[in-house]
Design an enzyme around this catalytic site. Structure first.
Site, PDB file in Angstrom:
ATOM      1  N   MET A  56     -15.861  16.781 -32.611  1.00  0.00           N
ATOM      2  CA  MET A  56     -15.591  17.688 -33.942  1.00  0.00           C
ATOM      3  C   MET A  56     -16.436  18.866 -33.594  1.00  0.00           C
ATOM      4  O   MET A  56     -17.609  18.811 -33.802  1.00  0.00           O
ATOM      5  CB  MET A  56     -16.344  17.063 -35.020  1.00  0.00           C
ATOM      6  N   PRO A  57     -15.811  19.713 -32.963  1.00  0.00           N
ATOM      7  CA  PRO A  57     -16.525  21.019 -32.896  1.00  0.00           C
ATOM      8  C   PRO A  57     -16.855  21.656 -34.082  1.00  0.00           C
ATOM      9  O   PRO A  57     -16.026  21.628 -35.249  1.00  0.00           O
ATOM     10  CB  PRO A  57     -15.438  21.790 -32.140  1.00  0.00           C
TER      11      PRO A  57
END
Length: 131
Positions: A1-2
């Site tokens: 999850m950037p």
């Protein structure tokens, strides 16, 4: 999850949104994040109350079209995948938003699974494979 933050100077809402799409699409294509994994902060500075500073460091001539892209993500990507990400962001930023590749400044900050809470006060990634 950037987690992505994009800062621009007088880009306007359409160009800023296009840059957000460009970065997200590049992350999906090169890093393999899920398409619905979008967490972005998009900020357009007006040049008066807030602004951006830049120079021609390392021989890259930048101008007011600069877009700073800061991406925080879990560690584990190879240098080749990171390079592919940088290249694709620059390509898509130009295609979607008209931002010249020389004006796309990207920095990655990596961390570990315990450094993320996606809500509910929990570290959801503890024990999970990198995403």
């Amino acid at each position: 999850m950037p987690f992505v933050r994009i800062d621009t100077l007088r880009a306007g809402p359409e160009r800023l949104a296009a840059l957000g799409r460009a970065v997200h699409d590049a992350l999906v294509e090169t890093i393999g994040i899920p398409p619905d994994d979008r967490f972005q902060v998009l900020v357009d500075h007006d040049g008066a109350r807030s602004t951006l500073r830049y120079d021609d460091y390392l021989g890259v001539h930048r101008d007011d079209g600069i877009a700073y892209v800061a991406i925080t993500l879990r560690s584990g990507r190879t240098p080749a995948r990171k390079q592919a990400l940088y290249g694709r962001i620059a390509e898509l930023a130009h295609a979607y938003a008209g931002t010249e590749p020389r004006n796309v400044f990207v920095v990655l900050t990596e961390n570990g699974p315990a450094d993320w809470s996606l809500g509910e006060g929990r570290a959801q990634y503890l024990g999970a494979p990198p995403a």
